[in-house]
Design a protein around this motif. Structure first.
Motif, short mmCIF file in Angstrom:
data_model
loop_
_atom_site.label_atom_id
_atom_site.label_comp_id
_atom_site.label_asym_id
_atom_site.label_seq_id
_atom_site.Cartn_x
_atom_site.Cartn_y
_atom_site.Cartn_z
N MET A 15 36.94 8.99 98.43
CA MET A 15 37.80 10.17 98.47
C MET A 15 37.15 11.34 97.73
O MET A 15 37.27 12.49 98.16
N SER A 16 36.45 11.04 96.66
CA SER A 16 35.76 12.10 95.91
C SER A 16 34.67 12.75 96.75
O SER A 16 34.52 13.97 96.79
N GLU A 29 36.09 14.95 99.76
CA GLU A 29 36.92 16.11 99.43
C GLU A 29 36.41 17.38 100.11
O GLU A 29 35.26 17.79 99.92
N GLY A 30 37.27 17.99 100.94
CA GLY A 30 36.93 19.25 101.59
C GLY A 30 36.14 19.12 102.87
O GLY A 30 35.72 20.15 103.42
N TYR A 31 35.95 17.91 103.40
CA TYR A 31 35.19 17.79 104.64
C TYR A 31 35.98 18.39 105.80
O TYR A 31 37.21 18.45 105.78
N HIS A 78 28.11 10.14 97.85
CA HIS A 78 28.60 10.02 96.48
C HIS A 78 27.47 9.57 95.56
O HIS A 78 27.31 10.09 94.44
N SER A 94 31.75 21.66 95.59
CA SER A 94 31.76 23.04 96.08
C SER A 94 30.42 23.50 96.64
O SER A 94 30.36 24.50 97.35
#
Length: 385
Positions: free
Chosen positions: A267-268, A271-273, A200, A207
């Motif tokens: 959480m940000s 995301e998508g892991y 982060h 993406s």
């Protein structure tokens, strides 16, 4: 030898086809001895093992353990007693070394088992350039070494490989500087929280990035580990046993960490892991040796677990399979009824008195040592499919 309790509804004793003849020798009696809890401590594990060997009834097999280091320590000592060990939860790849651990077997896959799946996953999305981030602990290093071989066979370029002990931020930054967008991680959940805090901070999420990490962390692991101040060792808190990483020792001592950060930031970054792990139970509705399909067994397990108020463990199916493996191997090693009666009438002097190998336990006789080898051969010949 256990690190925690595992309960499953076992029906082996209901199957008369396994032990159709009465009263097998005490050496190979199917009823288990009481478990010894090593609490993921090597010294306690060895003491429990030696106590089990030297006191009480003769032992023909060790069922366990759970903690990787304790299991490896016991497995290395088995050769001196001609004892077979079967584990249902020790997934560390180091135990696959048959030269070092010839009497060790397991029903659970090695941590390396997910690497071919990762390689196919990368090829499916045509991702040909990746980087790795590995915690400097033997368990993860072994998986990383195997993964590099799988990546090479799949034609995937390993652009950069980073390892860390307690502070992953510098290594995350190096991956960013190398313009790595697909990161394959090997670290425990405590370190995962720090890694994603670092990600982060470096804006390595969204993406344009894809993180692939182990899938055996606890449910909502980020809520347990994320945002916490650094523990003194930077690894797992002492005594905590996770569902997929039982008792892995901490590898570092002191130092700053990538945390803390807020749960929202965590959480940000997450995301998508993608999380990878082996399945806890077969998915095909095929009747197994127990007479049940995996789905029927799972319902029985869940009913039994909830009745006892026990937590879920992903190793329940492997423990259940282990009991059946032991029963079938015992059946084969004991042989025909005539052979059993003959074996009971030939008790030899303790092997330590007249055997050239003085490393064997003097409390075990010749027939017992021979049975240990028979049991090992029977288990090696067991088909799990």
């Amino acid at each position: 030898i256990n690190g925690k309790r595992y309960r499953a509804p076992v029906r082996v004793h209901d199957s008369s086809s396994l032990f159709p003849h009465p009263t097998p020798p005490p050496l190979a009696h199917p009823s288990p001895r009481r478990p010894h809890h090593a609490q993921c401590d090597n010294a306690k594990g060895l003491k429990a093992f030696f106590d089990a060997i030297n006191f009480g009834p003769n032992t023909s097999l060790v069922f366990g353990g759970v903690c990787p280091t304790v299991t490896a320590t016991i497995a290395e000592a088995l050769l001196s007693w001609d004892l077979v060990q079967l584990s249902f939860a020790a997934t560390t790849p180091v135990l696959a070394d048959k030269k070092k651990y010839p009497f060790f077997l397991r029903t659970v896959p090695s941590d390396n088992a997910v690497n071919p799946a990762i390689a196919r996953f990368l090829r499916h999305f045509r991702w040909r350039r990746v980087g790795t981030l590995t915690q400097d602990v033997q368990r993860f290093s072994e998986v990383h070494n195997d993964m590099t071989s799988e990546l090479e066979r799949a034609g995937v370029l390993l652009r950069d490989a980073q390892s860390f002990s307690y502070d992953p931020c510098a290594n995350v930054r190096k991956l960013k500087d190398a313009d790595v967008r697909i990161i394959l991680g090997q670290f425990d959940e405590e370190m995962a929280a720090k890694v994603f805090c670092c990600a982060h901070r470096e804006a390595m999420f969204g993406s344009k990035y894809q993180w692939v990490v182990p899938g055996w962390y606890r449910e909502r692991w980020w809520a347990h580990a994320g945002g916490l101040p650094a523990s003194p060792g930077g690894g797992k808190p002492e005594g905590r046993v996770g569902p997929g990483d039982p008792g892995e020792p901490r590898a570092s001592r002191g130092g700053r960490t990538g945390g803390p950060c807020s749960e929202a930031q965590m959480m940000s970054a997450m995301e998508g892991y993608v999380a990878v792990d082996f399945v806890p139970l077969a998915t095909k509705p095929i009747q197994t040796i127990s007479g049940q399909t995996p789905q029927q067994y799972f319902k029985a397990y869940e009913d039994h677990r909830r009745m006892l108020g026990e937590p879920y463990s992903k190793f329940h199916g492997y423990a259940y399979d282990g009991v059946w493996v032991i029963a079938r191997a015992m059946q084969k090693a004991l042989g025909a009824p005539a052979q059993r009666r003959q074996g009971r009438g030939h008790q030899q002097q303790p092997s330590g008195r007249n055997n050239n190998n003085n490393n064997h336990n003097p409390n075990r006789n010749h027939s017992e040592l021979k049975f240990g080898q028979k049991l090992l051969n029977a288990m090696n010949e067991t088909s799990f499919y």
